[in-house]
Design a protein around this motif. Sequence first.
Motif, PDB file in Angstrom:
ATOM      1  N   SER A  90      -6.313   8.354 -13.132  1.00  0.00           N
ATOM      2  CA  SER A  90      -5.159   8.672 -12.300  1.00  0.00           C
ATOM      3  C   SER A  90      -3.915   8.871 -13.152  1.00  0.00           C
ATOM      4  N   SER A 133      -3.277   5.341  -1.378  1.00  0.00           N
ATOM      5  CA  SER A 133      -3.891   6.659  -1.502  1.00  0.00           C
ATOM      6  C   SER A 133      -3.530   7.572  -0.345  1.00  0.00           C
ATOM      7  N   GLY A 178      -2.264   6.370  -7.758  1.00  0.00           N
ATOM      8  CA  GLY A 178      -3.462   5.808  -8.379  1.00  0.00           C
ATOM      9  C   GLY A 178      -3.316   4.348  -8.732  1.00  0.00           C
ATOM     10  N   SER A 218      -6.223   3.208 -10.941  1.00  0.00           N
ATOM     11  CA  SER A 218      -7.489   3.929 -10.791  1.00  0.00           C
ATOM     12  C   SER A 218      -7.803   4.711 -12.056  1.00  0.00           C
ATOM     13  N   ALA A 273      -9.587   9.413  -5.722  1.00  0.00           N
ATOM     14  CA  ALA A 273      -9.392   8.051  -5.233  1.00  0.00           C
ATOM     15  C   ALA A 273     -10.738   7.398  -4.957  1.00  0.00           C
TER      16      ALA A 273
END
Length: 463
Positions: A309, A11, A278, A306, A372
């Motif tokens: 993302s 991230s 992500g 994620s 994030a």
Amino acid sequence: MKRFGNLFLVSLLSGATTLGAYKLLFDGDLTHSKSVVTVAPENYSRNVGLGAEAIDFTEAADKTVHTVVHVKNVSYRTTSDPMLEFFYGFKGGQQQEQVGTGSGVIISEDGYIVTNNHVVKDASEIEITLNNKKTYKAKLIGTDAKMDIAVLKIDADEKLPYTVFADSDNVKVGEWVLAVGNPYNLTSTVTAGIVSAKARNLDTNGIQSFIQTDAAVNPGNSGGALVNTHGELIGINTMISSQTGSYVGYSFAVPSNITRKIIQDIMEFGNVQRGILGIEGTELNGSFSKELGIKESQGFYVKKTSKGSGAEKSGLTKGDIIIKLDNQNIATFAELSGYINTKRPNDKVQVTFIRNQKTMTVPVTLSKIDIAIAEYKGLDLEDINATDKKKFKIDYGVKIKDINNEKLNGYANDLKGAIILSIGNTKAVDVESVSKILSNIDENQSVQIELITTNGQVIRLIL
């Protein structure tokens, strides 16, 4: 979870455009931004196969020494005398001046200067001394503590010599370089060496893609220039690896492409625009590959994506092995993060990966860093913002965004919005560092967490 070792969230991921796009960005569409960076032509020749005695460093040195400045940081600290306070009730204090020094690099003829953030941190006054001994007061334009870069501005009475930026992606290991700094407010000092490694990961909380060189760099040279044999900037010297605090063989620089992107963001937005692929995962090596039962020993292994993302939307999933971003080969996490750090949110990156022994490529749009999120035992964690920092008087931590653990529902009012300061006695700097901490903790293991509740109370919990 342990077996994936140093699993952590990718991230960092903020982006500057490529050189052509960079030029377009400043000279074309974004009419409100200001160009302060000059880019060198890409087609310069290298001194390949030549020893130091066969290379003339004088041209590069002459170009660079006049663009490197001395940076003086003056700050004030209030000191108190506990004896006076105890016996006489005197609660006043004296202001004590503290002076720090470093180097900087002029990047435009009208006085913009790039240096390290740590050189000017907490400065009340900043003074710049040019190589011709003229001095000026400097204004702090913006900083990026994560990448250790700061931008300053002086109003000089003349057009200033300035450095041009080379493409640090084109730098080769073994290439001759010069490190130029002005550590003692005398005149600029030049040392020579070679590029020892690229995309070097020093396991810091910030940038993880340094250029490593054996050109001598000492503390006063922080913020100085690392240039190629044409005098073009390929990095900003930022640190040394030494137990004594002095140079012992290796120095490290923030690559020019990342530096240029940070300058661009500060000038246009006032802060650095960060984005993410992500994904969470780990870089491969022989032992990890054997443990995972796969043939590939290089690349970035995706553990999960994620929610929301760009990686998830593009179909990346657990087990994919990223081997290339656009035209850049990816063998390590440092190479992956270093490339993404030259991009912005909403930029598209062509991600080449291996899935079931087949090579595939998909476009991934980088997401904003604010999506994030790390998850730990039913707690969704996110980075704190400027408002949180001001409210709680802190400069680090991660916020509990949501609670998805039924066992903690009774404490939801106290926990939601609270700021976690440490996990298992390790500082929780941001989501990235927390993800790395959690990757080394078994899910069934109990860990002490220190946090600040929404009412400002510091408490410790065992989860």
